[in-house]
Write a protein that holds these residues in place. Sequence first.
Motif, mmCIF file in Angstrom:
data_model
loop_
_atom_site.group_PDB
_atom_site.id
_atom_site.type_symbol
_atom_site.label_atom_id
_atom_site.label_comp_id
_atom_site.label_asym_id
_atom_site.label_seq_id
_atom_site.Cartn_x
_atom_site.Cartn_y
_atom_site.Cartn_z
ATOM 1 N N PHE A 162 -6.541 4.860 -8.018
ATOM 2 C CA PHE A 162 -6.401 5.959 -7.078
ATOM 3 C C PHE A 162 -6.894 7.245 -7.737
ATOM 4 C CE2 PHE A 162 -3.108 4.715 -3.678
ATOM 5 C CZ PHE A 162 -3.416 3.366 -3.769
ATOM 6 N N ASP A 205 0.933 4.121 -3.093
ATOM 7 C CA ASP A 205 0.654 5.531 -2.847
ATOM 8 C C ASP A 205 1.752 6.415 -3.435
ATOM 9 O OD1 ASP A 205 -0.975 7.579 -1.778
ATOM 10 O OD2 ASP A 205 0.338 7.758 -0.040
ATOM 11 N N SER A 206 3.013 6.046 -3.228
ATOM 12 C CA SER A 206 4.121 6.820 -3.794
ATOM 13 C C SER A 206 4.110 6.761 -5.317
ATOM 14 C CB SER A 206 5.459 6.280 -3.271
ATOM 15 O OG SER A 206 5.588 6.476 -1.880
ATOM 16 N N VAL A 229 -8.524 6.401 -2.423
ATOM 17 C CA VAL A 229 -8.240 5.071 -2.959
ATOM 18 C C VAL A 229 -9.595 4.500 -3.372
ATOM 19 C CG1 VAL A 229 -7.329 2.768 -2.509
ATOM 20 C CG2 VAL A 229 -6.218 4.767 -1.508
ATOM 21 N N MET A 248 -6.043 11.316 -7.475
ATOM 22 C CA MET A 248 -5.102 12.288 -6.940
ATOM 23 C C MET A 248 -5.589 13.697 -7.266
ATOM 24 S SD MET A 248 -3.291 9.578 -6.333
ATOM 25 C CE MET A 248 -1.761 10.122 -5.585
ATOM 26 N N ASN A 291 5.687 12.860 4.500
ATOM 27 C CA ASN A 291 5.757 12.786 3.045
ATOM 28 C C ASN A 291 6.594 13.944 2.516
ATOM 29 O OD1 ASN A 291 4.114 15.067 3.173
ATOM 30 N ND2 ASN A 291 2.262 13.996 2.529
ATOM 31 N N MET A 321 -2.320 4.171 5.555
ATOM 32 C CA MET A 321 -2.990 2.989 5.016
ATOM 33 C C MET A 321 -2.393 1.710 5.588
ATOM 34 S SD MET A 321 -3.989 3.717 1.042
ATOM 35 C CE MET A 321 -2.383 4.264 0.450
ATOM 36 N N THR A 327 -2.786 12.302 -2.570
ATOM 37 C CA THR A 327 -3.820 11.285 -2.741
ATOM 38 C C THR A 327 -5.116 11.773 -2.119
ATOM 39 O OG1 THR A 327 -2.134 9.564 -2.624
ATOM 40 C CG2 THR A 327 -4.427 8.866 -2.368
ATOM 41 N N LEU A 382 0.830 -1.208 0.000
ATOM 42 C CA LEU A 382 0.000 0.000 0.000
ATOM 43 C C LEU A 382 0.864 1.257 0.000
ATOM 44 C CD1 LEU A 382 -2.810 -0.986 2.544
ATOM 45 C CD2 LEU A 382 -2.993 -0.863 0.060
ATOM 46 N N GLU A 383 1.948 1.239 0.750
ATOM 47 C CA GLU A 383 2.860 2.382 0.766
ATOM 48 C C GLU A 383 3.465 2.613 -0.612
ATOM 49 O OE1 GLU A 383 4.578 2.636 5.300
ATOM 50 O OE2 GLU A 383 5.560 1.242 3.931
ATOM 51 N N GLY A 442 0.572 9.315 3.404
ATOM 52 C CA GLY A 442 -0.686 8.603 3.295
ATOM 53 C C GLY A 442 -0.518 7.101 3.248
ATOM 54 N N GLY A 443 0.570 6.629 2.623
ATOM 55 C CA GLY A 443 0.837 5.194 2.602
ATOM 56 C C GLY A 443 1.070 4.629 3.994
#
Length: 439
Positions: free
Chosen positions: A201, A121-122, A149, A203, A305, A316, A146, A117-118, A312-313
Amino acid sequence: MRRAAIRLCTLRKGLLAPVRGLTHGFQYPGKDSAFHVYEVRDKLREIVGASKNWKDHVQAMEERKLLQGLLVSSQDGLPPRRMKDSYIEVLLPLGSEPALREKYLTVQNTVRFGRILEDLDSLGVLICYMHTKMYSTDMSPLSIVTALVDKIDMCKKSLSPEQDIKFSGHVSWVGKTSMEVKMQMFQAQDTEYCPVLNATFVMVARDSENKRPAFVNPIILESPEEEELFQQGEFNKGRRVAFNSTSLLKVAPSAKERTAIHEMFLSTLDPKTISFQSRILPPNAVWMENSKLKSLEVCHPQERNIFNRIFGGFLMRKAYELAWATACNFGGSRPFIVTVDDIMFQKPVEVGSLLFLSSQVCFTQDKYIQVRVHSEVASLQNKEHMTTNVFHFTFMSEKEVPLVFPRTYGESMLYLDGQRHFNAMGAPVAWPKEYRVGP
């Protein structure tokens, strides 16, 4: 201001060359080599001019203010981009780099889905920066984060920590200030990469100070397949609007839902008494209030971040791991993740906040467990609690699980909301025996 921004950008080198190709079954020739998974965060730092050291973060954010002059007042002022301009491949070499494998390994010798999940997100953020890239400058004036999801679906393949993984993705839909990103994950099996995950996703782009919306480049559709992907993005947007308009926080349940809740209530009344207060559980059932787990995280700078808020990752991953533990504790066996959907990032989490996570089983059916995780933060100064995220996870247990019964009206709404998310998953999944995804 624009000249100052350009001068600042020229001091930062390391442009990202767009990688060619598309996911979902068709690709373009001449694709550049894939990024290493560790390169993704480094590239993002280069694009926004983020500091690597926490002590320098204030100065870096002040420098980004100079980029405001590069923003346009209308989307018409931006050149359109193709889907293949934003296409990226990222390699996660678990098989060929044993030292990297440790970060993704569970005690059962499976892959930690929270780490995946991380990475997703990246990757989603980097894909959007490829779509909005300004080739006259090194740094981007946009702050891309983000927003949602929309969906993550697991395919019928096992995830081995001893085989390389490859991610790919591209922008599939564009609005005025938002973008939908389609991503896939593949794992090496024998001589080919086989799909194991599909993700969508959403964004959003904001100005260089991350305060106001900012326009993004429009998109050009070059084939019927791309038109189909774009139309799917339009459909997804409409579906989210419709789902939100019927939220149980806004409108009453449907007649069918009200009847179902009343029948559940009647089934819990004690037949020995004539009272609405005397409640007993039916066989093989659990009160919803007894399915909770909670956790607390201190948000350290290490988890920030590129905009110096909590990644955000990371949120999650922590929510998923708590949800997995909740499903494991409830079902009495190790659950498998089936679907992640409708994770809305409502508020950013500031560094230094206290992050409270509350997980609860809100719906069950056969071997399926629907888990809802509520995330809120409290400032160390005023101790005010604010909701930041609500996460929805669908798990499958190795055996049939008890029914979960609401006791209060509020829990009944959680039950119906969980049922709606479960029904939105689509057809039930028949996982092969070798399928395993760990926490």
